[in-house]
Design an enzyme around this catalytic site. Structure first.
Site, PDB file in Angstrom:
ATOM      1  N   CYS A  94      26.644 -14.501  17.269  1.00 37.72           N
ATOM      2  CA  CYS A  94      27.533 -15.446  17.947  1.00 37.72           C
ATOM      3  C   CYS A  94      28.052 -16.515  16.964  1.00 37.72           C
ATOM      4  CB  CYS A  94      26.833 -16.030  19.160  1.00 37.72           C
ATOM      5  SG  CYS A  94      28.006 -16.648  20.373  1.00 37.72           S
ATOM      6  N   HIS A 141      25.263 -11.254  22.049  1.00 34.71           N
ATOM      7  CA  HIS A 141      23.846 -11.531  21.754  1.00 34.71           C
ATOM      8  C   HIS A 141      23.018 -10.281  22.042  1.00 34.71           C
ATOM      9  CE1 HIS A 141      24.001 -16.054  21.624  1.00 34.71           C
ATOM     10  NE2 HIS A 141      25.151 -15.805  22.224  1.00 34.71           N
ATOM     11  N   GLU A 144      20.057  -9.697  21.402  1.00 38.16           N
ATOM     12  CA  GLU A 144      18.637  -9.991  21.670  1.00 38.16           C
ATOM     13  C   GLU A 144      18.282  -9.967  23.154  1.00 38.16           C
ATOM     14  OE1 GLU A 144      20.901 -12.127  20.578  1.00 38.16           O
ATOM     15  OE2 GLU A 144      20.629 -14.163  21.370  1.00 38.16           O
TER      16      GLU A 144
HETATM   17  N1  GLN Z   1      29.612 -22.414  19.668  1.00 39.16           N
HETATM   18  C1  GLN Z   1      30.115 -21.086  19.628  1.00 39.16           C
HETATM   19  C2  GLN Z   1      31.033 -20.769  20.791  1.00 39.16           C
HETATM   20  O1  GLN Z   1      31.012 -21.432  21.788  1.00 39.16           O
HETATM   21  C3  GLN Z   1      28.983 -20.071  19.553  1.00 39.16           C
HETATM   22  C4  GLN Z   1      28.109 -20.045  20.754  1.00 39.16           C
HETATM   23  C5  GLN Z   1      26.816 -19.321  20.520  1.00 39.16           C
HETATM   24  O2  GLN Z   1      26.376 -19.163  19.379  1.00 39.16           O
HETATM   25  N2  GLN Z   1      26.162 -18.909  21.577  1.00 39.16           N
HETATM   26  O3  GLN Z   1      31.773 -19.826  20.727  1.00 39.16           O
END
Ligand code: GLN
Length: 539
Positions: free
Chosen positions: A386, A512, A514
């Site tokens: 992310c 994600h 995970e």
């Molecule tokens: N801050 C980033 C976004 O909002 C990544 C978010 C995250 O890592 N979950 O896109």
């Protein structure tokens, strides 16, 4: 014939952070292995509607469900132990309950009445629990009440649980109380007094625990057991010892060998049969017999509270256990790099591979970018998740494409090179709670890429998301022409996966992975990441 739904309420005594979630997940698994349909609910007595607006430092990781709920991390334990996907509705908070009650009041559902905690709030709590049990058609629903008995905000939930026992009968509702039994360092004694007080507190509000699970650094001795029985007002054979373990997947095995499965089954009048725990035994056996070690650098800014990245830590463990290797986590605090208190080379030379962790906001970003550059240049395996992917993109734009002031607009809204930018539909979103791009969404994989190979040449995969920003599609050509390839796309056409040609494993995902990793079926990405590291170490 009307189905009888049964409930197990798990409460906590003495202090929080005892491992109540793991105990709850273990009980859920053991009952499931008796052949019953089981679901698990977490109650969080805080007033937030969900965990999405909380800092991970306050409450640990925000766990994202398939349907886009931003929930308590205990739902992650339940999913991993039960091997199922749960819904956002499996996490009940005071905020959700009151919102529902107030909406009903405004609508006129309680017309003429004074709306009160008892019965209106408690009825709403009971009805939400039962709705979930009905939706999952569960024979047994395990409900963990967060916090500690004695907390003011937990009272309505305990009261609702007490009423459910009264209404549904002793054989359909069971109370498990998880307590801490600390060991005095001066005398080496296990002390039961705090647990005694919490059991008294429970009784004061009308709940007699049926089962006590005692968390302690070691197994309970006879004396501690006798005292818990006497003061807890329950027979000794309903007191179970749950000592500290190296790996949480051992907890169901321990609780079962202590006789907990039989005890819950007797109390709920279930049909008992010996549960098949062989898959879990294999995991623990793998852990014990593993001689190899992988050192994983964890680059992030919430590293002081390890629970901030719980599902990632667990996903690395799943991948490792299934390859008979022990992971060692080396926490790399990005803000320390940023302030010049930590030298990237000296810390990252000691890792075999690194994960660039998710996150929000500007703090620590420049530190992460330094770490990413170092890792990319020395060619160590890197997995960016992310924000991790987004910053891999920023680093590449600056140091390879030569866009010196490239950035994400989350950090620098006036950057001349917004290589990461707000998702277009997010531009009109002003409300913060529950408005990110959330939950499981399709990702189209590009054939003949690392990611496609990792997922067995699948064309579409579904992984969970939680973000507002995206890699800016306007820069795809720039990146691709220099070897940083987009190997997965969202339905809207923005990059979901990027991988660098030339490096063995330099991969970032907008999603994600995970959240869907399970001990028995690890996430393919984490599995390959650990595998790549292993082959590099053993060559
Ligand atoms: N801050 C980033 C976004 O909002 C990544 C978010 C995250 O890592 N979950 O896109």
């Amino acid at each position: 014939m009307k189905t009888v739904r049964k409930y197990v309420f798990v409460t906590g005594g003495v202090l929080s952070g005892l491992g109540k979630g793991v105990t709850t997940a273990s009980i859920a698994l053991l009952i499931k292995l008796l052949g019953y349909n089981v679901t698990a609910i977490k109650i969080d007595p805080y007033v937030n509607v969900d965990a999405g607006t909380m800092n991970p430092y306050m409450h640990g990781e925000v766990f994202v469900t398939e349907d886009g709920g931003e929930t308590d991390l205990d739902l992650g334990h339940y999913e991993r132990f039960l091997g199922v996907n749960l819904s956002k509705d499996n996490n009940i908070t005071t905020g959700k309950i009151y919102r529902a009650v107030i909406e009903k009041e405004r609508r006129g559902d309680y017309l003429g009445q004074t709306v009160q905690v008892i019965p209106h709030v408690t009825d709403e709590i009971k009805s939400e629990i039962e709705q979930i049990a009905n939706r999952y058609e569960s024979d047994v629903t395990i409900v963990e009440i967060g916090g500690t008995v004695g907390d003011i905000e937990g009272l309505p939930f305990l009261e609702a649980a007490r009423q459910m026992r009264l209404e549904k009968g002793l054989e359909n509702v069971v109370f498990v109380h998880v307590v801490l039994v600390p060991k005095l360092s001066t005398t080496g004694e296990l002390k039961t007094k705090p647990a005694q007080h919490s059991m008294q507190e429970l009784r004061r509000i009308g709940i007699q625990p049926d089962i006590i699970v005692a968390r302690a650094s070691e197994a309970l001795d006879g004396d501690a057991r006798r005292k818990l029985s006497l003061y807890g007002n329950l027979p000794e054979n309903f007191i179970f010892s749950n000592p500290d373990v190296d790996i949480i997947y051992e907890v169901p095995l321990i609780l079962h060998s202590e006789g907990l499965t039989k005890a819950v089954s007797d109390k709920l009048r279930l049909n008992y049969r010996e549960p098949d725990l062989s898959a879990w035994k294999v995991l623990i056996e793998n852990y014990r017999s593993s001689t190899k070690k992988v050192r994983i650098g964890m680059v992030g800014k919430y590293t002081k509270l390890k629970d901030s990245y719980l599902s990632i830590v667990e996903a690395v463990k799943h991948a490792s256990l299934n390859q008979r290797v022990k992971p060692e986590f080396i926490w790399v605090e990005a803000t320390d790099i940023e302030k010049g208190n930590l030298d990237v080379g000296s810390v990252l030379d000691g890792v075999d591979g690194a994960i660039i962790l998710p996150g929000f906001g500007a703090r620590g970003v420049e530190g992460k970018i330094k770490a990413i550059r170092y890792l990319r240049e020395v060619g160590k395996p890197v997995l960016g998740i992310c924000f991790g992917l987004q910053l891999m993109v920023v680093e590449y734009a600056r140091n390879v494409l030569g866009y010196e002031r490239a950035n994400t607009t989350e950090v620098d809204p006036t950057t001349p090179h917004p290589v990461v930018d707000l998702l277009s539909y997010q531009k009109n979103v002003l409300v913060k709670g529950g408005t990110m791009r959330l939950g499981a969404l399709p990702v189209r994989l590009v054939p003949n890429t690392l990611i496609s190979d990792i997922y067995g040449n699948a064309e579409i995969i579904y992984e969970r998301h939680r973000h507002r920003y995206q890699v800016n599609p306007a820069y795809i050509d720039d990146f691709e022409s220099s070897g940083f390839k987009v190997s997965g796309f969202s339905e809207e056409g923005f990059p979901e996966v990027m991988e660098l040609k030339g490096n063995e494993f330099y991969l970032g995902t907008q999603f994600h992975p995970e959240f869907k990793s399970r001990p028995i079926s690890p996430s393919p990405i984490f599995f390959r990441f650990v595998k790549t590291i292993l082959t590099r170490i053993t060559i």
